[in-house]
Design an enzyme around this catalytic site. Structure first.
Site, PDB file in Angstrom:
ATOM      1  N   LYS A  17       0.860  -1.182   0.000  1.00 29.48           N
ATOM      2  CA  LYS A  17       0.000   0.000   0.000  1.00 29.48           C
ATOM      3  C   LYS A  17       0.888   1.221   0.000  1.00 29.48           C
ATOM      4  O   LYS A  17       2.042   1.175   0.443  1.00 29.48           O
ATOM      5  CB  LYS A  17      -0.886   0.022   1.262  1.00 29.48           C
ATOM      6  CG  LYS A  17      -2.158   0.816   1.095  1.00 29.48           C
ATOM      7  CD  LYS A  17      -3.180   0.004   0.342  1.00 29.48           C
ATOM      8  CE  LYS A  17      -4.525   0.646   0.260  1.00 29.48           C
ATOM      9  NZ  LYS A  17      -5.574  -0.331  -0.053  1.00 29.48           N
TER      10      LYS A  17
HETATM   11  N1  GLU Z   1      -7.130   0.126  -3.363  1.00 29.13           N
HETATM   12  C1  GLU Z   1      -7.904  -1.020  -3.702  1.00 29.13           C
HETATM   13  C2  GLU Z   1      -7.996  -1.971  -2.516  1.00 29.13           C
HETATM   14  O1  GLU Z   1      -7.830  -1.576  -1.392  1.00 29.13           O
HETATM   15  C3  GLU Z   1      -7.414  -1.686  -4.984  1.00 29.13           C
HETATM   16  C4  GLU Z   1      -5.964  -2.101  -4.995  1.00 29.13           C
HETATM   17  C5  GLU Z   1      -5.555  -2.748  -6.297  1.00 29.13           C
HETATM   18  O2  GLU Z   1      -6.356  -2.831  -7.218  1.00 29.13           O
HETATM   19  O3  GLU Z   1      -4.401  -3.175  -6.376  1.00 29.13           O
HETATM   20  O4  GLU Z   1      -8.320  -3.112  -2.636  1.00 29.13           O
END
Ligand code: GLU
Length: 435
Positions: A125
């Site tokens: 993240k």
């Molecule tokens: N931010 C989204 C999540 O928390 C998508 C992350 C992604 O597609 O890699 O799942």
């Protein structure tokens, strides 16, 4: 380095429009959830130590040229929690309250999310401490391109693949993809997902998280014997996740009675005409003021007498303080980390059926995975193919988690954790320790 003139370099961020979110430390929450699962699984203490902490953390402080000629220094993070099952992956959020601990928690949750869905990634993240609504488009582009450059030492299509999250979008991903491609000298679409279709994005990605929330919510209602037509729904957050969840549940015959955004919420027990509401939000930029509704606060919305509650905004919304007042029969976590462990226990006691974030909102990463695969193969699928594959994966994962819940006599969150943690632990064990 500064543009002409003598503008000072400022390390101060402008005052935040909202106060810092209160609530327990997200990383502690993530670790407590993990510890519980590790306990139930009787996990090897060595593997426990390894999985409890993120593998890599990058913190960056970087200057950005602002429109008025000044330079501001921003802080950003990229955390890679686990690299055992494949490259890492996860979104990037822009928010004034972003902290390293929050990003560490979100990266860890991504690991479990991929493992429960069965996708070959580890969790990552990223976040930048910024109030995006206070920046112009040009400033946002500068910030995004510089942040991408700063983290380019650890991202890449085979290494770590960012995606949109809170306050980032397809446009943000387009800037990231372009910046990374400029560095390599050729187009690298697979470095990010959630891109616009014109540069290798996938059909169905934009609504994928909401579609996934809808699918598992309908599955849960079915298990509980509640027909969608007798279901009322409140959705906290009307961004990409909340708005598509509301639209798709409405299409399934559910009555959406309340929605909210950062400014507040609206409520009409008779139901909201969602297509009209979506047009209204496009025009007015908020749900507030929509005709024939009464206003509710974001916190009041959570306590409305509804069948389904979808927290689809930020973390730490349902806590020990308000969990007892949640009247929904089903809580579908569209957001990451909206519920604290204390609140989990209270709601479980009260018979609330909770679909945990790592399962409920996994539709987004699932279609992100499809996008990555399509980019690598340079062969693209139709929207229908995407929707069908997504529905299959979501239903299978829900059924698997439900079975574990019944077999182990735990709640849905622990069932999802048991599945996810054992998958990751098996990978860690198989690879063993280097050297
Ligand atoms: N931010 C989204 C999540 O928390 C998508 C992350 C992604 O597609 O890699 O799942």
């Amino acid at each position: 380095m500064a543009r002409k003139g003598t503008h000072p370099v400022s390390t101060m961020t402008k005052p935040a429009a909202r106060s810092v979110r209160e609530g327990p430390n997200e990383f502690e929450t993530a670790q407590r959830q993990f510890d519980r699962a590790a306990e139930i699984l009787n996990l090897d203490p060595n593997i426990r130590c390894i999985l409890r902490t993120p593998q890599r953390i990058l913190e960056v402080h970087f200057p950005v040229h602002m429109d008025d000629g000044s330079i501001r220094v921003f802080t950003g993070f990229r955390v890679q929690h686990n690299l055992h099952r494949g490259p890492t992956k996860g979104g990037i959020r822009y928010h004034p309250d972003v902290t390293l601990d929050e990003v560490k928690a979100l990266a860890m949750w991504m690991t479990w999310k991929f493992a429960i869905i069965g996708l070959p990634f580890g969790g990552a993240k990223g976040g930048v401490v910024v109030e995006p609504e206070r920046l112009s488009q040009t400033e946002l582009e500068h910030l995004t391109r510089r942040f991408t450059t700063e983290i380019s030492i650890i991202i890449g299509p085979e290494r770590d693949i960012p995606a949109p999250d809170v306050n980032t979008s397809g446009q943000t991903m387009a800037w990231m993809m372009d910046t990374y491609s400029m560095h390599t000298g050729f187009s690298v679409p697979a470095v990010v997902t959630g891109k616009p279709l014109s540069i290798g994005g996938s059909e169905g990605r934009l609504e994928a998280t909401g579609r996934g929330v809808m699918i598992v919510t309908i599955d849960a209602l079915q298990r509980l014997g509640i027909p969608p037509t007798e279901t009322t729904v409140a959705v906290q957050g009307f961004g990409n996740v909340g708005s598509h969840t509301a639209r798709l549940l409405h299409q399934e015959g559910c009555r959406i009675v309340a929605v909210s955004d950062v400014h507040g919420g609206i409520y009409n027990p008779k139901g909201l005409p969602v297509p009209e509401l979506l047009r209204y939000v496009q025009e007015h930029g908020t749900v507030l003021g929509f005709p024939q509704t009464e206003s509710v606060t974001n916190m009041e919305l959570l306590e409305l007498p509804v069948t389904v509650l979808v927290p689809a905004a930020l973390g730490n919304q349902i806590t020990a303080e308000n969990a007892d007042r949640i009247r929904a029969r089903v809580v579908s976590e569209g957001a990451n980390g909206p519920t604290t462990p204390e609140a989990d226990a209270i709601m479980h006691e009260n018979g609330v059926f909770l679909i945990p974030d790592i399962l409920a909102n996994a539709g987004g990463v699932t279609v992100s995975y499809f996008e990555w695969v399509q980019d690598l193969q340079q062969f693209f699928w139709t929207e229908n193919e995407i929707d069908q594959k997504l529905a299959h994966i979501m239903r299978k994962s829900f059924a698997k988690t439900y079975a574990t819940m019944e077999n182990r006599g735990v709640d849905m969150r622990m069932a999802a954790y048991i599945e996810a943690v054992s998958n990751v632990a098996a990978a860690t064990d198989a690879r063993s320790i280097y050297p």
